[in-house]
Design an enzyme around this catalytic site. Structure first.
Site, short mmCIF file in Angstrom:
data_model
loop_
_atom_site.label_atom_id
_atom_site.label_comp_id
_atom_site.label_asym_id
_atom_site.label_seq_id
_atom_site.Cartn_x
_atom_site.Cartn_y
_atom_site.Cartn_z
N SER A 1 -22.10 56.44 -30.45
CA SER A 1 -21.73 55.53 -31.54
C SER A 1 -21.89 54.06 -31.14
O SER A 1 -21.97 53.71 -29.95
CB SER A 1 -20.30 55.79 -31.99
N GLU B 1 -19.61 64.81 -42.69
CA GLU B 1 -19.54 64.25 -41.34
C GLU B 1 -18.45 64.90 -40.50
O GLU B 1 -17.99 64.32 -39.51
CB GLU B 1 -19.31 62.75 -41.42
N SER C 1 -23.39 58.26 -42.40
CA SER C 1 -24.23 58.89 -41.38
C SER C 1 -25.63 59.23 -41.89
O SER C 1 -26.29 60.11 -41.36
CB SER C 1 -23.55 60.15 -40.81
#
Length: 354
Positions: free
Chosen positions: A320, A13, A189
């Site tokens: 997000s 990530e 993720s």
């Protein structure tokens, strides 16, 4: 106040973290804070330590790194970015010296090396203050196997699961029906995560997941509505519902702009269900020993929320979830970043007073 925003690092990530880091740094700089944006893994080459003070600035950084590529980075690819190919470990040149010059470090890290407690342990050893949960809680939240075992022991509803360290597993060893969910034990993720509809596809999906971890979860698939709910300074924020019209909420849907993903904040649900998720999020947060802030993800089936996982350093990218939840509570992105810092500083003050 001087703040280091620590981003990048070495995990799958990494690119997500770089996007979070730039946005966090610019938000704090817009509020007048002296901010140094530092890549944990690449560090900063300095002729002398006297140059450290020059890294702290209120000038905004270029935002080209806000865009996140689809590339899933391996350790080999990331190690190649540094002249020593990662031989001297996770911390790049002068990172600790720069962090020691700050009043607090805002951890914009995501993924295993940023969220599993290792970085937090090093900062603790050097008496460096940082945002987010401590070493133990970070490690517990990052390891899905351990955290789900804790959920089960604490009677927190979660999907049934088994773990495996091999890609070959007999169908009768799986105690629930297909489809199933495959995910690395420590990761985020949705990297290496698959929804497997039939046993014939299981081994290939397990093999892919093993690229990212030595242990993999095989999890009961819960068909239901997907929600996320953050905790900030001991209080739940409004939930957000994630609706994907094609496919599921995978890496691309999380970090690439598309017309297939909708975010509904606050969600169109009963107040009773909303309160049930808030209570369960807070219980999960406290059970894992998390502090400051975090995010709990849910699937809801037949009115019952099931905890998917806890996130100790949730994403702060333009797409997000936690900034959306904060906005529903009338907190801007800049407000959210400031509240996270202020909350953690209060925790340090309380700990020092005890």
């Amino acid at each position: 106040m001087k703040i280091v925003v620590l981003a990048g690092g070495r995990s799958t990530e990494r690119n997500v973290s770089l996007s979070s880091g730039v946005k966090i740094a610019n938000a704090l700089r817009s509020r007048g804070y002296q901010v140094a944006l530092v890549d944990l893994f690449l560090g900063q080459e300095l002729a002398t330590t006297n140059q450290i003070s020059e890294l702290f600035t209120t000038e905004k950084a270029p935002e080209d790194q806000l865009l996140i590529s689809d590339e899933v980075l391996t350790n080999e690819r990331i190690n190649a970015l540094r002249p020593d190919h990662g031989a001297h470990g996770l911390f790049g040149p002068n990172v600790l010296d720069i962090c020691q010059a700050a009043d607090i470090v805002y951890l914009g890290l995501h993924g295993e090396d940023g969220e599993n407690g290792k970085v937090q342990a090093v900062l603790d050893l050097f008496n460096i203050r940082y945002t987010g949960s401590d070493t133990l809680a970070s490690g517990l939240a990052m390891n899905k196997k351990v955290s789900k075992q804790i959920f089960q022991q604490s009677q927190i509803p979660t999907a049934d699961f088994i773990t495996t360290k091999t890609a070959t597993i007999a169908q009768d060893q799986i105690p629930f029906a297909f489809p199933v969910v495959i995910k690395p034990a420590s990761g985020g993720s949705s990297v290496g995560t698959h929804i497997v509809k039939q046993y014939a596809d299981l081994e290939a999906c397990l093999t892919d997941a093993f690229r990212f971890d030595r242990e993999v979860l095989i999890e009961e698939y819960i068909q239901g509505r997907e929600f996320s709910l953050a905790i900030l300074d001991g209080r739940p924020l409004p939930a957000v519902e994630i609706v994907v019209t094609q496919g599921w909420y995978d890496f691309q849907h999380k970090f690439q702009s598309n017309d297939q993903t909708q975010f509904i904040t606050p969600p169109d649900i009963s107040e009773d269900l909303h309160q049930k998720m808030k209570d369960l999020a807070l219980e999960t947060f406290q059970t894992l020993g998390m502090q400051n802030y975090g995010r709990i993800d849910f699937l809801v089936r037949d009115g019952q929320p099931y905890v998917i996982e806890a996130n100790s350093l949730p994403g702060m990218t333009p797409l997000s979830l936690i900034p959306r939840e904060a906005a529903a509570a009338d907190l801007s992105y800049e407000d959210l970043c400031e509240r996270i810092i202020q909350s953690k500083l209060r925790i340090y003050e309380q700990n020092n007073a005890e």
